[in-house]
Scaffold this active site. Structure first.
Site, PDB file in Angstrom:
ATOM      1  N   ASP A  56       0.837  -1.206   0.000  1.00  0.00           N
ATOM      2  CA  ASP A  56       0.000   0.000   0.000  1.00  0.00           C
ATOM      3  C   ASP A  56       0.871   1.256   0.000  1.00  0.00           C
ATOM      4  OD1 ASP A  56      -2.239   1.594  -0.083  1.00  0.00           O
ATOM      5  OD2 ASP A  56      -2.669   1.449   2.058  1.00  0.00           O
ATOM      6  N   TRP A  87      -1.565  11.948   3.274  1.00  0.00           N
ATOM      7  CA  TRP A  87      -2.110  13.085   2.512  1.00  0.00           C
ATOM      8  C   TRP A  87      -1.865  14.455   3.140  1.00  0.00           C
ATOM      9  CZ3 TRP A  87      -5.333  16.231   5.057  1.00  0.00           C
ATOM     10  CH2 TRP A  87      -5.949  15.713   6.197  1.00  0.00           C
ATOM     11  N   CYS A  96     -16.058  -6.038   8.576  1.00  0.00           N
ATOM     12  CA  CYS A  96     -16.659  -4.942   9.360  1.00  0.00           C
ATOM     13  C   CYS A  96     -15.646  -3.981   9.966  1.00  0.00           C
ATOM     14  CB  CYS A  96     -17.506  -5.514  10.506  1.00  0.00           C
ATOM     15  SG  CYS A  96     -18.503  -6.958  10.081  1.00  0.00           S
ATOM     16  N   MET A 118     -24.965   2.067   6.571  1.00  0.00           N
ATOM     17  CA  MET A 118     -24.753   0.643   6.853  1.00  0.00           C
ATOM     18  C   MET A 118     -25.444  -0.165   5.755  1.00  0.00           C
ATOM     19  SD  MET A 118     -23.558  -1.882   8.499  1.00  0.00           S
ATOM     20  CE  MET A 118     -23.941  -3.620   8.240  1.00  0.00           C
TER      21      MET A 118
HETATM   22 CA    CA Z   1      -4.292   2.702  -0.303  1.00  0.00          CA
END
Ligand code: CA
Length: 707
Positions: A326, A414, A634, A676
Site C-alpha cells: 500500500d 495526505w 466490518c 450501513m
Molecule cells: Ca491505499
C-alpha cells in the site's frame, strides 16, 4: 521493536494530503481567466488571497505574508469560528477569494463564508447517498475545491464533479466521473489546468481501476481520461502506454481492478505545460494475487507527467516497482527551482508513503536524488543509476511476524507538506508505526470480490486484551508516532525534527514571517519557528486537526485559518490506537489574527453509558468465527477488534433493540440510509449471528472491566 511487534496490526491505509499569493499580473494578460476578472484590481497588498489548493500552481504552500511573524505570533488569537454540520472528518484546504472562504466538510458539502466575519453566505449539499460510506476506505472526507472564472468545483464522494456559482452556490453543471456500481469515491480536490478541471478518484482498497479525467470547465464535457493501470487485454488498450504497461503485469490483474487510483496529488505546471499525477497502490495490495509472476506493475506507485490539454503521456517515474505494501505515490507533489550541484534545476518533490524523499527533474522525470525522510526497513536505498529501490531480502515476507516500516499508512500520507524558499526547507508531517502482512489463509481472501474489503492479506489486528487500557495506550503512544520534519531537499537531510507526538500530524503552512503552522491530534494548532522548530504559539482546537492551515490578508490584516475535526481512515478503523486516544470530532473552521480574543464554546466530553449486554449464547468456536468474519468485513468501519476512533458506531454499545434486528441490518440493509449497507453478498445469516455473538462477548468483557 518487540512491543510494537507484539501489537503489530495490519492497519489499513490512512488516507487516513514560492510564488506570492498576490495577483499574478503579467503585461500580456491583464485578465486572468482562472480568476475571471481584472487581475490588477486586487493587487493591493491589503488583500492577499489563497486562490488555489496549494496556494499557487507550485503547491509550495508558502505565503509571502509576514505581518504575523516570530516576534508577534504570541499575540495570535481566535477572531471567529464556524461549526460545520457534517460529523465526518475534516481534511479540507479552504480557498479565500474576494473576501470569501470556500471550505468543504464531510459528504462533500461546500460552505461559502464571509472571510472577515464568518457569516454563512451559502452552503451546497450535493446529496451524496449515505450508502456510499461503505464504498470508501477512509471516511466521507473532502480535501477542498478549485476555482475558475467565478465558478467553484468540487468532487463528490459518490464520484461526481460539480461546478457551482461562486456567488450563489447554484449548480451550473454536475457530471458523474465514475461507474456508480463500483466502489469509486472522490475525496481529493480538483485542479484547474487552463480551461479544464482535472479530477481523480479513490477505491484501490476495494477493487477498482484507477484513472484521472479532465473536464471542460465551461460545459462539464469530458475532455480526456488517462488510466493508470491496464485493463483486460482481451479488449483494445486505450493507448500505447497501456499496452506497454500490460507487459509489466501477469495473471488476471484486471479481475481485481488493479488499483492505481489518483486520489490526491495532481499538480499543474503551466511553465512546462505539464500535469503531474501521483498514482496509488495496487488492488489488491498483495502482488502475489494480482500479478502472480511479479513485474513492475506500471503505473502503480508512480508519478506520471501528462499534457494538460490532451492527457497524453510524457514521462513517468515509479517509486515502488511491484508495489505490495500500500505504498502509494499519491502524496503531495510540489514544484520548485533548486540549485543542485551548481546548476538550477526545475524539480518536483514528493515524500510518498514508502519513506523516501524524491527530487526529480520535472522536465524529464530524471531522478536527481532520493533519501529516507523517516525510518525505512524495506529498502536500503534508491539506486541512483536505475532509480529503483534496493529491497531488503525480507521485505516481501508476509508471515504475519515480519514488521515493515513505514507501514501501509506511510511515512507520510495526505497531510500536505510546505516549502519555505527562505529557509530552503520542506516541512513534512511524518509518521512511524509498524505493520505486518500475512498472506491470506482462507480461500475467499485469495479471490477477487471475496469481501467488500479485500486487500489480499489477512487482517492481523484485534486488541491485546490482557493489559490495562492505560498500559496499552502508553505502549502504543511509543510505537505509533508522528513528527514534523524540516527537510533540506538539496542536501537530502533533516535540519530539525519536532517533538514526537501522535500520527498523523496535520498538513503544514509556511509563511514569510518565518513560521510553520500545523495542527495535530493533541487538540492544538501550533506555530513553529521555521528555522529551528521552536514551538512559538499554540491554540486549543478541542479536536484533532488534520487539514493544512492557510493564510490570507483582508483590509491589511493577516489571518490564519484552519479547518479542524478528527476523522478519516485512522478514526474509521480505530483499533486500540485511535480508540485509546479518545479524540473528539468537532468539525469547525477556526480563524485567527493578531489581537484576537474570542473563546471557543466549552467542550463537552461525556462518557457514554454502556448498556448491560445480553449473555453470549453461542459456542466459543462460533464466537471465534464471528471475529474472523468481523475482522474481514466490518473492522474497516467499526474498528479493528471492535475499537473505533469515534467515527462510526462502537458495536459493543449497541442497545438491545439493535440486537433484535441484527440480521435485518446486516443481511437486509435496513439501515442503508445511515451508511450501513447490506452484506448479503459477503455474509450469510449464520455469519451475521456469529458476528453478533462476538460483539456480545466483547461487550461482556468491557462491561466486566468497568465493574
Ligand atoms: Ca491505499
Amino acid at each position: 521493536m518487540p512491543i510494537a511487534h507484539r501489537f503489530a496490526i495490519l492497519l489499513t491505509t490512512l488516507h487516513l494530503a514560492g510564488c506570492p499569493a498576490v495577483e499574478e499580473t503579467s503585461p500580456s494578460a491583464a485578465i486572468d481567466t482562472e480568476r475571471g476578472h481584472e487581475a490588477s484590481e486586487e493587487a493591493s497588498p491589503d488583500s492577499v488571497e489563497w486562490p488555489r489548493h496549494g496556494l499557487d500552481h507550485d503547491e509550495q504552500r508558502f505565503s509571502p505574508l509576514d505581518r504575523i511573524h516570530r516576534g508577534n505570533v504570541d499575540e495570535l488569537g481566535l477572531v471567529w469560528s464556524f461549526d460545520l454540520e457534517e460529523r465526518r472528518g475534516v481534511e479540507a484546504t479552504p480557498l479565500m477569494l474576494d473576501g470569501v472562504l470556500y471550505v468543504t466538510a464531510g459528504w462533500s458539502v461546500v460552505y461559502a463564508l464571509d472571510a472577515a466575519s464568518g457569516e454563512l453566505l451559502w452552503r451546497h449539499d450535493p446529496q451524496v447517498p449515505r450508502s456510499f460510506l461503505a464504498k470508501g476506505c477512509c471516511d466521507a472526507v473532502n480535501r477542498g475545491v478549485a476555482h475558475r472564472n467565478g465558478r467553484i468545483f468540487v468532487g463528490t464522494y459518490d464520484g461526481r464533479l460539480v461546478a457551482l456559482d461562486a456567488k450563489t452556490g447554484d449548480v451550473i453543471w454536475d457530471v458523474q466521473t465514475t461507474d456508480r456500481s463500483q466502489p469509486y469515491t472522490i475525496t481529493g480536490a480538483p485542479r484547474v489546468a487552463g480551461d479544464k478541471v482535472v479530477i481523480g478518484n479513490g477505491g484501490a482498497e476495494l477493487g477498482v481501476r484507477g484513472y484521472v479525467s479532465a473536464y471542460d470547465a465551461d460545459t462539464g464535457e469530458l475532455a480526456w481520461r488517462f488510466h493508470t493501470v491496464p485493463g483486460d487485454p482481451a479488449h483494445p488498450f486505450e493507448n500505447a502506454e497501456m499496452e506497454r504497461a500490460a507487459a509489466t503485469w501477469s495473471g488476471k490483474w484486471w479481475k481485481w481492478g488493479g488499483g492505481g487510483t489518483v486520489w490526491d496529488a495532481i499538480t499543474v505546471d503551466p511553465e512546462l505545460d505539464l500535469l503531474y499525477i501521483g498514482v496509488g497502490n495496487g488492488s489488491p495490495w498483495n502482488q502475489e494475487l494480482r500479478s502472480p509472476d511479479g513485474g513492475d506493475n506500471l503505473f502503480l506507485a508512480s508519478i506520471v507527467a501528462l499534457r494538460p490539454d490532451t492527457g497524453e503521456y510524457v514521462w513517468h517515474y515509479q517509486t515502488t516497482p511491484g508495489e505490495t505494501w500500500d505504498f502509494t505515490a499519491t502524496q503531495h507533489i510540489m514544484l520548485a527551482d533548486l540549485e543542485i550541484e551548481g546548476r538550477m534545476r526545475k524539480v518536483l518533490m514528493q515524500a510518498p508513503k514508502n519513506g523516501f524523499f524524491y527530487v526529480l527533474d520535472r522536465e524529464t522525470g530524471e531522478l536527481l536524488s532520493a533519501e529516507p525522510y523517516t525510518t525505512v526497513n524495506w529498502a536500503t536505498g534508491i539506486d541512483p543509476e536505475t532509480g529503483r529501490p534496493i529491497e531488503t531480502t525480507d521485505a516481501r515476507t508476509f508471515d504475519g511476524e515480519h514488521v515493515v516500516v513505514p507501514s501501509n499508512g506511510g511515512g507520510h500520507n495526505w497531510p500536505a507538506m510546505s516549502f519555505n524558499p527562505k529557509t530552503g526547507l520542506v516541512y513534512i508531517p511524518t509518521m512511524v508505526f509498524p505493520a505486518t502482512f500475512k498472506s491470506p489463509t482462507e480461500k475467499v481472501d485469495r479471490e477477487p470480490g471475496g469481501g467488500r474489503w479485500n486487500v489480499g492479506f489477512d487482517r492481523m489486528g484485534a486488541a491485546p486484551p490482557e493489559l490495562p487500557e492505560e498500559e496499552v495506550n502508553r505502549i502504543l503512544d511509543e510505537a505509533f508516532s508522528g513528527q514534523l520534519v524540516a527537510w533540506d531537499p538539496v542536501a537530502q537531510k533533516a535540519r530539525w525534527k519536532g517533538k514526537i507526538g501522535r500520527p498523523t500530524g496535520g498538513g503544514t503552512l509556511s509563511t514569510a514571517g518565518g513560521l510553520v503552522f500545523q495542527g495535530g491530534q493533541d487538540g492544538h494548532i501550533h506555530a513553529y519557528d521555521a528555522a529551528t522548530g521552536e514551538d512559538l504559539w499554540s491554540h486549543d482546537t478541542q479536536t484533532g486537526a488534520m487539514a493544512p492551515p492557510i493564510t490570507f490578508a483582508l483590509g491589511g490584516k493577516q489571518f490564519i485559518t484552519a479547518a479542524v475535526g478528527f476523522g478519516g481512515g485512522f478514526a474509521a478503523e480505530g483499533g486500540v490506537v485511535a480508540h485509546g486516544w479518545k479524540i473528539p470530532n468537532v468539525p469547525r473552521v477556526l480563524v485567527f489574527a493578531l489581537g484576537g480574543n474570542k473563546q471557543l464554546p466549552p467542550s463537552e466530553v461525556t462518557e457514554r453509558p454502556l448498556p448491560k449486554p445480553a449473555p453470549v449464547t453461542a459456542t466459543a468456536e462460533v464466537v471465534a468465527r464471528g471475529k474472523v468474519v468481523y475482522q474481514r468485513q466490518c473492522a474497516y468501519c467499526h474498528g479493528d477488534g471492535l475499537r473505533t476512533g469515534g467515527l462510526n458506531p462502537d458495536l459493543r454499545y449497541s442497545p438491545p433493540g439493535i440486537h433484535q434486528i441484527w440480521e435485518k441490518i446486516v443481511i437486509d440493509g435496513i439501515l442503508e440510509a445511515n451508511g450501513m449497507v447490506n452484506f448479503a453478498e459477503f455474509a450469510t445469516p449464520e455469519d451475521a449471528e456469529a458476528i453478533r455473538q462476538y460483539v456480545l462477548s466483547e461487550a461482556q468483557r468491557l462491561h466486566e472491566s468497568r465493574q
